[in-house]
Structures are given as structure tokens and as C-alpha cells.
Scaffold this motif. Structure first.
Motif, mmCIF file in Angstrom:
data_model
loop_
_atom_site.group_PDB
_atom_site.id
_atom_site.type_symbol
_atom_site.label_atom_id
_atom_site.label_comp_id
_atom_site.label_asym_id
_atom_site.label_seq_id
_atom_site.Cartn_x
_atom_site.Cartn_y
_atom_site.Cartn_z
ATOM 1 N N VAL A 155 31.573 53.171 36.873
ATOM 2 C CA VAL A 155 32.860 52.849 36.259
ATOM 3 C C VAL A 155 33.762 52.172 37.289
ATOM 4 O O VAL A 155 34.463 51.196 36.982
ATOM 5 C CB VAL A 155 33.532 54.112 35.683
ATOM 6 C CG1 VAL A 155 34.966 53.808 35.233
ATOM 7 C CG2 VAL A 155 32.730 54.659 34.512
ATOM 8 N N SER A 156 33.756 52.662 38.513
ATOM 9 C CA SER A 156 34.572 52.063 39.574
ATOM 10 C C SER A 156 34.199 50.606 39.801
ATOM 11 O O SER A 156 35.070 49.753 40.014
ATOM 12 C CB SER A 156 34.418 52.856 40.873
ATOM 13 O OG SER A 156 34.900 54.174 40.728
ATOM 14 N N SER A 157 32.895 50.314 39.763
ATOM 15 C CA SER A 157 32.465 48.926 39.960
ATOM 16 C C SER A 157 32.986 48.029 38.844
ATOM 17 O O SER A 157 33.376 46.883 39.094
ATOM 18 C CB SER A 157 30.943 48.845 40.039
ATOM 19 O OG SER A 157 30.342 49.119 38.773
ATOM 20 N N GLN A 158 33.009 48.538 37.611
ATOM 21 C CA GLN A 158 33.544 47.750 36.501
ATOM 22 C C GLN A 158 35.048 47.536 36.661
ATOM 23 O O GLN A 158 35.575 46.461 36.344
ATOM 24 C CB GLN A 158 33.249 48.451 35.170
ATOM 25 C CG GLN A 158 31.774 48.649 34.872
ATOM 26 C CD GLN A 158 31.001 47.342 34.887
ATOM 27 O OE1 GLN A 158 31.345 46.394 34.188
ATOM 28 N NE2 GLN A 158 29.959 47.278 35.715
ATOM 29 N N LEU A 159 35.746 48.550 37.148
ATOM 30 C CA LEU A 159 37.184 48.408 37.363
ATOM 31 C C LEU A 159 37.486 47.424 38.487
ATOM 32 O O LEU A 159 38.478 46.693 38.436
ATOM 33 C CB LEU A 159 37.800 49.776 37.676
ATOM 34 C CG LEU A 159 37.714 50.815 36.548
ATOM 35 C CD1 LEU A 159 38.304 52.149 37.021
ATOM 36 C CD2 LEU A 159 38.438 50.330 35.297
ATOM 37 N N GLU A 160 36.623 47.387 39.509
ATOM 38 C CA GLU A 160 36.806 46.392 40.572
ATOM 39 C C GLU A 160 36.631 44.987 40.028
ATOM 40 O O GLU A 160 37.387 44.071 40.384
ATOM 41 C CB GLU A 160 35.816 46.652 41.707
ATOM 42 C CG GLU A 160 36.178 47.850 42.572
ATOM 43 C CD GLU A 160 35.313 47.933 43.820
ATOM 44 O OE1 GLU A 160 34.309 47.191 43.886
ATOM 45 O OE2 GLU A 160 35.637 48.722 44.709
ATOM 46 N N LEU A 161 35.644 44.805 39.143
ATOM 47 C CA LEU A 161 35.459 43.498 38.519
ATOM 48 C C LEU A 161 36.665 43.120 37.669
ATOM 49 O O LEU A 161 37.080 41.959 37.633
ATOM 50 C CB LEU A 161 34.190 43.497 37.660
ATOM 51 C CG LEU A 161 32.868 43.560 38.425
ATOM 52 C CD1 LEU A 161 31.696 43.728 37.458
ATOM 53 C CD2 LEU A 161 32.668 42.306 39.270
ATOM 54 N N ALA A 162 37.231 44.113 36.975
ATOM 55 C CA ALA A 162 38.424 43.853 36.163
ATOM 56 C C ALA A 162 39.588 43.403 37.042
ATOM 57 O O ALA A 162 40.340 42.488 36.688
ATOM 58 C CB ALA A 162 38.808 45.107 35.381
#
Length: 376
Positions: A155-162
């Protein structure tokens, strides 16, 4: 008889081939259907369903949309997402009364923690704890704790992409504002001067030019969307060149060749027009006699290739390098801006390519992928 035998043999060969192909495909399906492979597929599929919501950042809405899939990944009775201020959403029941104190500890320490029926793992973006994922189960296990930690990392990786997407958007908007501030005043001054010269001698021509000027400025100063179609960009270029021809008269010739297949290709807003303006300002204004600008858009498989060429005075390659580096005092204000925005959107392999020499004219080439993630 021989023809019938040959036909029968061919039919038999076709049937045998079909049966072998069916057997091979069934074997492939059976090979892909082991419990481990099915579990892997299910996990990846569920994660892919949660990703679009999470790429919107960490909000109450995105949390609500992602949580059903995160709960499926975790297999817990209740799952929640929080930001650094408090709970955003729950699925399977609200467990804030049980989890609130543990969440506060995790936000403070940045480490996963478990207490009673509650497991909490931190969500981090660039080493900043921005929230948590909470799993509540009747009989939480060490396996659930490890899974929660791994899901939190994903989830953190997706938030970094966001966050990267948001930063890119902000950068694009800032660069567009800079482009308008640098280029438009020069063009507006010259256009109004050209229109004014027709007011008495040819009022109808002045009226037509004013309408072209209004349409051009409406497009150039629009406040929504960082992308447009190549067709819209080319229409803006056409209006721009109509206005410039009013100023240059017969000194300016325009040649356009556009493949119909690329008209609907999406391009960054104002990524081609500034290159045409640059050709007029720095290629043809200083040239004696007639000058020609050639605009070509070609279909090149997975890419659209756009070239803007002029037979003007050209430039020293070192001057172009200065322009692309954005060094102060460079006259070609649009080059660095367009180059930077293209690289931001498509990667470093898609910056502009400039071929020029003193007295040799200038050719600028832009390669735009027909399809690229996040470009629409």
C-alpha cells in the motif's frame, strides 16, 4: 480416386492437429491450475483491483474503495485505514475503540505493533509515516501480522506512486504557467500590431484575424487539462501561423503534412506550438527574403513522430545546448520547457532532438508514444 485420397489425408491431418492442439492447451491449463498458482493469481488479481483507488492518494474515499480488496488479502474480520490524524474508513465493522491507542503508538514509532485482537502496520511515503493499516481478528496469528506488514508495504508503494503523480502534475502546471509568461507577451504584441495595420486598409481582414487571435488565446490560456490531442494542437498552430503570415506576408511559407492516423494521439498541452513559435522567432525573423516552416506528423508504429523544420538562419549548437539546459539568457525560451515536460511525462528517451547549424536552418523532432501510462 487419388484426389479423394489426398483430400481424406489432408482432413485427417487437420483433425489430428486439432486434437493435439486441444490436448496441449488442456495440459497447459492443468499446469496453471495447481493450488499454489491459483493462490498466486488470486492474490495478484485482488491487489490489482485495489491499486487504482490507492493511486488516488490516502483519503476517505480511496480508503473506502480499496478496503474490500485489502480485507480479502488479509483475511481478517475487520480492516481499516487511517491517516496521520485518525480513521478514514473501515470494512467489517468499526474497530476504532479497540485500535485507537495502538494506531497512535504506530504513528509515533513507525513500527508494526499488535495488542490483543488488533494488528497495526505503518504506511510510509519517503520515510514519513502517513497512516496505518489495521487488522482486527478473533484469533490473530503471527502469519496475519506478517501479512499485514507486507500489505502495508505494498500500500505504501502505491501511495508513493500517487504522490509522484501529484508532484508531476504540479510540475507540469508550473511549467505551463512559465511557458505562457515567457512566450505569450511577445506573440500578443506582434499579433495586435499586425491586426492594427489592417483596421483601415482591410477591415474585414482585421475582423478575421481578431477572431483567429481570440480562438488562439482561448486555447493557449485554458486552465484545465495537461494533455490534449494532436489535432487540437495542430489547430492552434494553424491559427498561430495565420496570424504570423499577416505580419510576414509573402515572406512566410507554410508546409504541413499530417498522417490522419495520428490526429487522435494524446500529447502534452502546448508541446508543439512553442516549437513552431521558436522556428518563427529565431529562425525566420532574422532571415532576408522568403522563409519556409514545415510541420510533419507521421505514424511510426507505436509512436507518433512530429518534426518542425525551418530554413532560417539556424543556430550555433552550443546555443541550443544552453537553451535545452535552461540557462539564463538563452533566447529560445520554449525549448527547455517543452523538453522538460516531455521527459517528465514519457521518460528521458523522449526529449526533443534539435538539428541545426549557423546558416543551415533548424529541425526539431519529437517522438510521442501513442499510448503511455497516465496519459489521457
Amino acid at each position: 480416386m487419388a484426389d479423394l485420397l489426398l483430400l481424406a489425408a489432408l482432413l485427417l491431418a487437420v483433425v489430428v492437429t486439432a486434437l493435439l492442439l486441444r490436448w496441449w492447451l488442456l495440459g497447459r491449463r492443468t499446469g496453471l491450475g495447481s493450488p499454489e498458482e491459483r493462490a498466486t493469481y488470486a492474490t495478484l488479481h485482488t491487489a490489482s483491483l485495489a491499486a487504482p483507488a490507492l493511486r488516488g492518494g490516502l483519503t476517505a474515499d480511496t480508503a473506502s474503495r480499496a478496503l474490500p480488496y485489502l480485507r480479502s488479502l488479509l483475511g481478517a474480520r475487520t480492516v481499516g485505514l487511517t491517516d496521520s490524524h485518525g480513521p478514514l474508513a473501515w470494512t467489517g465493522g468499526d474497530a476504532w475503540d479497540q485500535a485507537g491507542s495502538v494506531v497512535a503508538d504506530v504513528l509515533d514509532s513507525g513500527r508494526p505493533q499488535a495488542s490483543g485482537h488488533v494488528i497495526v502496520a505503518p504506511l510510509t511515503v519517503e520515510d514519513r509515516v502517513v497512516g496505518t493499516i489495521v487488522a482486527v481478528d478473533d484469533a490473530p496469528s503471527a502469519g496475519l501480522a506478517r501479512t499485514a506488514t507486507e500489505v502495508a508495504r505494498w500500500v505504501s508503494s502505491q501511495l508513493e506512486l500517487a504522490e509522484l503523480d501529484a508532484s508531476r502534475t504540479a510540475l507540469m502546471e508550473a511549467e505551463l504557467r512559465a511557458l505562457r509568461a515567457q512566450i505569450s507577451p511577445h506573440f500578443i504584441y506582434n499579433s495586435l500590431g499586425a491586426i492594427a495595420s489592417f483596421v483601415r486598409t482591410d477591415p474585414e481582414r482585421a475582423r478575421e484575424l481578431l477572431l483567429e487571435f481570440a480562438d488562439f488565446t482561448r486555447y493557449s490560456f485554458r486552465q484545465h487539462g495537461e494533455f490534449t490531442t494532436l489535432a487540437e494542437e495542430l489547430r492552434s498552430i494553424e491559427r498561430y501561423l495565420v496570424l504570423e503570415k499577416a505580419r510576414f506576408g509573402d515572406r512566410l511559407r507554410v508546409v504541413t503534412r499530417v498522417a490522419p492516423e495520428v490526429l487522435n494521439v494524446t500529447v502534452p498541452f502546448l508541446s508543439v506550438q512553442p516549437l513552431v513559435e521558436n522556428a518563427v522567432r529565431h529562425g525566420l525573423e532574422k532571415k532576408d527574403g522568403t522563409g519556409t516552416i514545415t510541420v510533419v506528423a507521421e505514424d511510426a508504429g507505436a509512436e507518433c513522430v512530429i518534426t518542425i523544420e525551418d530554413d532560417g538562419v539556424g543556430s550555433d549548437p552550443d546555443t541550443v545546448r544552453d537553451a535545452l539546459s535552461g540557462r539564463t539568457g538563452s533566447p529560445s525560451v520554449g525549448l527547455a520547457n517543452v523538453d522538460e515536460r516531455l521527459r517528465t511525462v514519457y521518460g528521458n528517451d523522449h526529449g526533443i532532438v534539435v538539428e541545426t547549424g549557423v546558416g543551415l536552418g533548424t529541425k526539431v523532432t519529437v517522438r510521442v508514444p501513442k499510448f503511455a501510462p497516465g496519459v489521457e
